[in-house]
Scaffold this motif. Structure first.
Motif, PDB file in Angstrom:
ATOM      1  N   ASP A 120      38.903 -97.855 -43.575  1.00 29.27           N
ATOM      2  CA  ASP A 120      39.505 -98.910 -44.653  1.00 29.27           C
ATOM      3  C   ASP A 120      39.139-100.309 -43.973  1.00 29.27           C
ATOM      4  O   ASP A 120      38.560-101.028 -44.714  1.00 29.27           O
ATOM      5  N   GLU A 121      39.543-100.415 -42.658  1.00 29.15           N
ATOM      6  CA  GLU A 121      39.496-101.812 -41.953  1.00 29.15           C
ATOM      7  C   GLU A 121      37.892-102.030 -42.080  1.00 29.15           C
ATOM      8  O   GLU A 121      37.480-103.086 -42.421  1.00 29.15           O
ATOM      9  N   TRP A 127      32.604-105.474 -46.698  1.00 36.25           N
ATOM     10  CA  TRP A 127      32.571-105.944 -48.134  1.00 36.25           C
ATOM     11  C   TRP A 127      32.830-107.486 -47.783  1.00 36.25           C
ATOM     12  O   TRP A 127      32.277-108.345 -48.652  1.00 36.25           O
ATOM     13  N   ARG A 128      33.858-108.172 -46.996  1.00 33.61           N
ATOM     14  CA  ARG A 128      33.978-109.504 -46.804  1.00 33.61           C
ATOM     15  C   ARG A 128      33.003-110.137 -46.399  1.00 33.61           C
ATOM     16  O   ARG A 128      32.185-111.180 -46.920  1.00 33.61           O
ATOM     17  N   GLN A 133      28.221-113.635 -47.747  1.00 37.19           N
ATOM     18  CA  GLN A 133      26.611-113.932 -47.556  1.00 37.19           C
ATOM     19  C   GLN A 133      26.186-114.166 -49.027  1.00 37.19           C
ATOM     20  O   GLN A 133      25.366-115.183 -49.207  1.00 37.19           O
ATOM     21  N   LEU A 134      26.689-113.459 -50.022  1.00 34.66           N
ATOM     22  CA  LEU A 134      26.264-113.778 -51.323  1.00 34.66           C
ATOM     23  C   LEU A 134      26.618-115.024 -51.899  1.00 34.66           C
ATOM     24  O   LEU A 134      25.886-115.497 -52.910  1.00 34.66           O
ATOM     25  N   LEU A 135      27.929-115.146 -51.686  1.00 37.55           N
ATOM     26  CA  LEU A 135      28.469-116.460 -52.112  1.00 37.55           C
ATOM     27  C   LEU A 135      28.273-117.789 -51.446  1.00 37.55           C
ATOM     28  O   LEU A 135      28.365-118.791 -52.162  1.00 37.55           O
ATOM     29  N   ASN A 136      27.851-117.709 -50.067  1.00 41.93           N
ATOM     30  CA  ASN A 136      27.682-119.100 -49.479  1.00 41.93           C
ATOM     31  C   ASN A 136      26.237-119.318 -49.289  1.00 41.93           C
ATOM     32  O   ASN A 136      25.864-119.830 -48.598  1.00 41.93           O
TER      33      ASN A 136
END
Length: 159
Positions: A120-121, A127-128, A133-136
């Motif tokens: 999970d980590e 995902w983080r 990368q997607l939003l910045n």
């Protein structure tokens, strides 16, 4: 082979498909069919006295479903008292545990290099990174020339 497996699942009390219930039997099925026909007579064909017949069939269907569930629960309780039933207790417990688990559980994904991530980590870190990368991403559109003021009459007076 499919029939044998289907019978095992049906007799074990876990159901076969989404629509099939562990307590479902022919008596309940016939009652539901009668209720469905009465509903169609009432709503589609507008038959005389069909609403009253539908209400009676609906009550009968609910009664039969309740009786079927009660009988099936009694049979399950009797079965749980046997040696085979002891194993079923663990199966039922695990099934209920899985049903209570958080639906947000992530499962398995791949990283940029194609490696499978299980923990999970690691999945959360991937995902983080992906969303960072997607939003910045810098805006690739050219800056519009001219004034950035909104409104006004063009001479700097906004009133």
């Amino acid at each position: 082979m499919w029939e044998k497996q289907r019978n095992w699942w049906k007799n074990s009390g876990y159901g076969v498909s989404r629509g099939e219930k562990w307590w479902w039997n022919g008596e309940v099925q016939e009652s539901i069919k009668r209720k469905s026909r009465a509903y169609k007579d009432w709503k589609v064909r507008h038959a005389q006295g069909a609403e009253e017949l539908y209400r009676e069939e609906e009550i009968d269907a609910r009664r039969r479903v309740g009786m079927a569930i009660g009988r099936a629960a009694e049979q399950m309780n009797e079965r749980l008292g046997t040696r085979e039933g002891e194993n079923d207790i663990y199966k039922i417990s695990n099934l209920r545990k899985r049903q209570r688990e958080d639906l947000g559980k992530l499962g398995v994904i791949k990283d940029r290099d194609g490696n499978i991530l299980y923990r999970d980590e690691d999945i959360k870190k991937r995902w983080r990174k992906y969303f960072e990368q997607l939003l910045n991403i810098e805006n690739e559109n050219e800056e519009m020339g001219g004034s950035t003021e909104v409104g006004g009459n063009g001479d700097g007076d906004t009133g």
